[in-house]
Design a protein around this motif. Sequence first.
Motif, PDB file in Angstrom:
ATOM      1  N   TYR A   1       0.840  -1.193   0.000  1.00 56.75           N
ATOM      2  CA  TYR A   1       0.000   0.000   0.000  1.00 56.75           C
ATOM      3  C   TYR A   1       0.882   1.252   0.000  1.00 56.75           C
ATOM      4  N   HIS A   2       0.740   2.063  -1.045  1.00 55.70           N
ATOM      5  CA  HIS A   2       1.428   3.360  -1.109  1.00 55.70           C
ATOM      6  C   HIS A   2       0.376   4.454  -0.953  1.00 55.70           C
ATOM      7  N   PHE A   3       0.586   5.298   0.041  1.00 60.78           N
ATOM      8  CA  PHE A   3      -0.363   6.379   0.316  1.00 60.78           C
ATOM      9  C   PHE A   3       0.359   7.719   0.256  1.00 60.78           C
ATOM     10  N   GLN A   4      -0.257   8.659  -0.417  1.00 59.98           N
ATOM     11  CA  GLN A   4       0.264  10.024  -0.454  1.00 59.98           C
ATOM     12  C   GLN A   4      -0.902  10.978  -0.201  1.00 59.98           C
ATOM     13  N   GLY A   5      -0.700  11.921   0.693  1.00 59.86           N
ATOM     14  CA  GLY A   5      -1.777  12.852   1.002  1.00 59.86           C
ATOM     15  C   GLY A   5      -1.251  14.157   1.572  1.00 59.86           C
ATOM     16  N   GLU A   6      -2.186  15.010   1.927  1.00 57.87           N
ATOM     17  CA  GLU A   6      -1.852  16.311   2.520  1.00 57.87           C
ATOM     18  C   GLU A   6      -2.457  16.370   3.913  1.00 57.87           C
ATOM     19  N   GLY A   7      -1.593  16.542   4.899  1.00 57.32           N
ATOM     20  CA  GLY A   7      -2.051  16.622   6.282  1.00 57.32           C
ATOM     21  C   GLY A   7      -2.003  18.048   6.797  1.00 57.32           C
ATOM     22  N   THR A   8      -2.879  18.359   7.708  1.00 59.57           N
ATOM     23  CA  THR A   8      -2.900  19.700   8.312  1.00 59.57           C
ATOM     24  C   THR A   8      -2.785  19.592   9.830  1.00 59.57           C
ATOM     25  N   LYS A   9      -2.095  20.579  10.395  1.00 64.69           N
ATOM     26  CA  LYS A   9      -2.049  20.745  11.848  1.00 64.69           C
ATOM     27  C   LYS A   9      -2.463  22.180  12.148  1.00 64.69           C
ATOM     28  N   VAL A  10      -3.415  22.311  13.030  1.00 60.90           N
ATOM     29  CA  VAL A  10      -3.974  23.633  13.335  1.00 60.90           C
ATOM     30  C   VAL A  10      -3.588  24.022  14.755  1.00 60.90           C
ATOM     31  N   ARG A  11      -3.047  25.261  14.862  1.00 63.50           N
ATOM     32  CA  ARG A  11      -2.665  25.793  16.184  1.00 63.50           C
ATOM     33  C   ARG A  11      -3.373  27.139  16.368  1.00 63.50           C
ATOM     34  N   SER A  12      -3.957  27.326  17.526  1.00 63.66           N
ATOM     35  CA  SER A  12      -4.636  28.600  17.801  1.00 63.66           C
ATOM     36  C   SER A  12      -4.183  29.152  19.147  1.00 63.66           C
ATOM     37  N   TRP A  13      -4.176  30.472  19.242  1.00 65.04           N
ATOM     38  CA  TRP A  13      -3.805  31.140  20.498  1.00 65.04           C
ATOM     39  C   TRP A  13      -4.439  32.531  20.524  1.00 65.04           C
ATOM     40  N   ARG A  14      -4.454  33.129  21.683  1.00 68.44           N
ATOM     41  CA  ARG A  14      -5.032  34.454  21.855  1.00 68.44           C
ATOM     42  C   ARG A  14      -3.980  35.402  22.405  1.00 68.44           C
ATOM     43  N   SER A  15      -3.946  36.588  21.853  1.00 66.36           N
ATOM     44  CA  SER A  15      -3.062  37.651  22.331  1.00 66.36           C
ATOM     45  C   SER A  15      -3.906  38.913  22.477  1.00 66.36           C
ATOM     46  N   GLY A  16      -4.122  39.310  23.721  1.00 68.83           N
ATOM     47  CA  GLY A  16      -5.007  40.455  23.961  1.00 68.83           C
ATOM     48  C   GLY A  16      -6.422  40.097  23.571  1.00 68.83           C
ATOM     49  N   ASN A  17      -7.016  40.918  22.760  1.00 63.58           N
ATOM     50  CA  ASN A  17      -8.376  40.654  22.283  1.00 63.58           C
ATOM     51  C   ASN A  17      -8.410  39.941  20.937  1.00 63.58           C
ATOM     52  N   THR A  18      -7.224  39.535  20.480  1.00 68.54           N
ATOM     53  CA  THR A  18      -7.143  38.923  19.156  1.00 68.54           C
ATOM     54  C   THR A  18      -6.851  37.426  19.262  1.00 68.54           C
ATOM     55  N   GLU A  19      -7.612  36.643  18.531  1.00 73.87           N
ATOM     56  CA  GLU A  19      -7.379  35.205  18.470  1.00 73.87           C
ATOM     57  C   GLU A  19      -6.728  34.864  17.130  1.00 73.87           C
ATOM     58  N   TYR A  20      -5.644  34.104  17.185  1.00 70.06           N
ATOM     59  CA  TYR A  20      -4.891  33.750  15.990  1.00 70.06           C
ATOM     60  C   TYR A  20      -5.040  32.239  15.715  1.00 70.06           C
ATOM     61  N   VAL A  21      -5.118  31.891  14.454  1.00 70.41           N
ATOM     62  CA  VAL A  21      -5.184  30.498  14.021  1.00 70.41           C
ATOM     63  C   VAL A  21      -4.122  30.275  12.946  1.00 70.41           C
ATOM     64  N   GLU A  22      -3.291  29.274  13.175  1.00 69.51           N
ATOM     65  CA  GLU A  22      -2.233  28.950  12.217  1.00 69.51           C
ATOM     66  C   GLU A  22      -2.444  27.528  11.704  1.00 69.51           C
ATOM     67  N   THR A  23      -2.504  27.373  10.397  1.00 70.99           N
ATOM     68  CA  THR A  23      -2.656  26.056   9.781  1.00 70.99           C
ATOM     69  C   THR A  23      -1.390  25.710   9.019  1.00 70.99           C
ATOM     70  N   SER A  24      -0.778  24.610   9.390  1.00 72.55           N
ATOM     71  CA  SER A  24       0.433  24.150   8.718  1.00 72.55           C
ATOM     72  C   SER A  24       0.083  22.952   7.839  1.00 72.55           C
ATOM     73  N   TYR A  25       0.699  22.878   6.668  1.00 77.39           N
ATOM     74  CA  TYR A  25       0.415  21.813   5.707  1.00 77.39           C
ATOM     75  C   TYR A  25       1.635  20.908   5.557  1.00 77.39           C
TER      76      TYR A  25
ATOM     77  N   TYR B   1      -2.342  14.448  12.974  1.00 77.96           N
ATOM     78  CA  TYR B   1      -2.817  15.529  12.107  1.00 77.96           C
ATOM     79  C   TYR B   1      -4.278  15.835  12.436  1.00 77.96           C
ATOM     80  N   ASN B   2      -4.656  17.100  12.212  1.00 77.59           N
ATOM     81  CA  ASN B   2      -6.068  17.463  12.373  1.00 77.59           C
ATOM     82  C   ASN B   2      -6.912  16.919  11.228  1.00 77.59           C
ATOM     83  N   SER B   3      -6.312  16.813  10.066  1.00 72.97           N
ATOM     84  CA  SER B   3      -7.004  16.225   8.922  1.00 72.97           C
ATOM     85  C   SER B   3      -5.971  15.713   7.930  1.00 72.97           C
ATOM     86  N   VAL B   4      -6.371  14.713   7.149  1.00 68.77           N
ATOM     87  CA  VAL B   4      -5.509  14.192   6.091  1.00 68.77           C
ATOM     88  C   VAL B   4      -6.362  14.027   4.837  1.00 68.77           C
ATOM     89  N   ARG B   5      -5.939  14.692   3.767  1.00 69.54           N
ATOM     90  CA  ARG B   5      -6.657  14.596   2.493  1.00 69.54           C
ATOM     91  C   ARG B   5      -5.872  13.682   1.549  1.00 69.54           C
TER      92      ARG B   5
END
Length: 327
Positions: free
Chosen positions: A136-160, A244-248
């Motif tokens: 079985y050979h599998f190739q896909g795209e995985g994502t990791k999502v990181r979120s944090w808050r600084s002051g009143n702002t919430e940030y979301v970072e998605t890495s591929y 991973y948060n998701s794998v396509r």
Amino acid sequence: MIFKCKNCGGNIVYEPNRKKMYCPHCESLDSENVIKEGSLTQCGNCGAPISVGQYTSADRCTHCGSHIVFDERVEGIYEPHLILPFKVDKEKAVEALNKEFSKRVFTPSGFLSQKSLEQMRGIYVPFWLYDYQAHYHFQGEGTKVRSWRSGNTEYVETSYYEVIRQMEAGFERVPVDASFVMDDGEMDLMEPYTYQELEEFQPKYMSGFYGEMYNQGAPELEGRAQVKVQKASEELMQQSLTGYNSVRPIRKDLNLDRNGINYALMPVWMYEYRYRGEVYRFHVNGQTGKVVGKTPVSRLKVLLYGLSAMISVSVMTSLAIAILEVL
């Protein structure tokens, strides 16, 4: 062939509890003589005419009660490679049915009655067992999502990430039943068997039971085995895609190499119950005791249950009214 006792001449059968050949007449063990007979139309013991199904390999004479294994259907191209001897006897199979279904309140009163259970039969069902090596050979795209808050702002970072997996997996003795009589779905539900207990085929294990030779060849049924292996390979691959948060999926290549095929006989107890013009079949794994089947529902019991519930509600309502009147 018929297995006869050396001591008394009675018909010897295989006894699951003792794991030995047993004579029910003189109670001797492993005292069998093999009497060869090649007729599919006449009992080799009493000479009475017998009627044998197209695929029947072991049966019982209705005249003298002798258990017969038909030579030509367990030899040559029809000789099984392996057999899984019965481990669960009829008494334990009945206990398994009772444990599974006796507490179901809407089953008909005659279900599991002594008279009905007399028709329960132990059958060796033909199976093809396939061995595969999966690549079985599998190739896909995985994502990791990181979120944090600084002051009143919430940030979301998605890495591929590029996700690549190479999997090699071996599958041994993938079972597919080769009987027209047995429902494929129910035979799949009978799994798993303990395949390590399979033995080299010996016809003596069939004495005392019914049996079938294969109804379909291994090439005709291989597609069902491949579907099982593909599903199992996919499950194994998914288990490796963690973190991973998701794998396509982008590419999925699964190749199967067949390494071998074995023809085997598996033990099954079959119980048929007729109710309101329909036949309900129940199967018990002759090795593990696992039960498969769906019980009929008695309309009378459902009606009576509904009436009793209505009466109970009526009585409770009357009591409540009486109490209110007193108050």
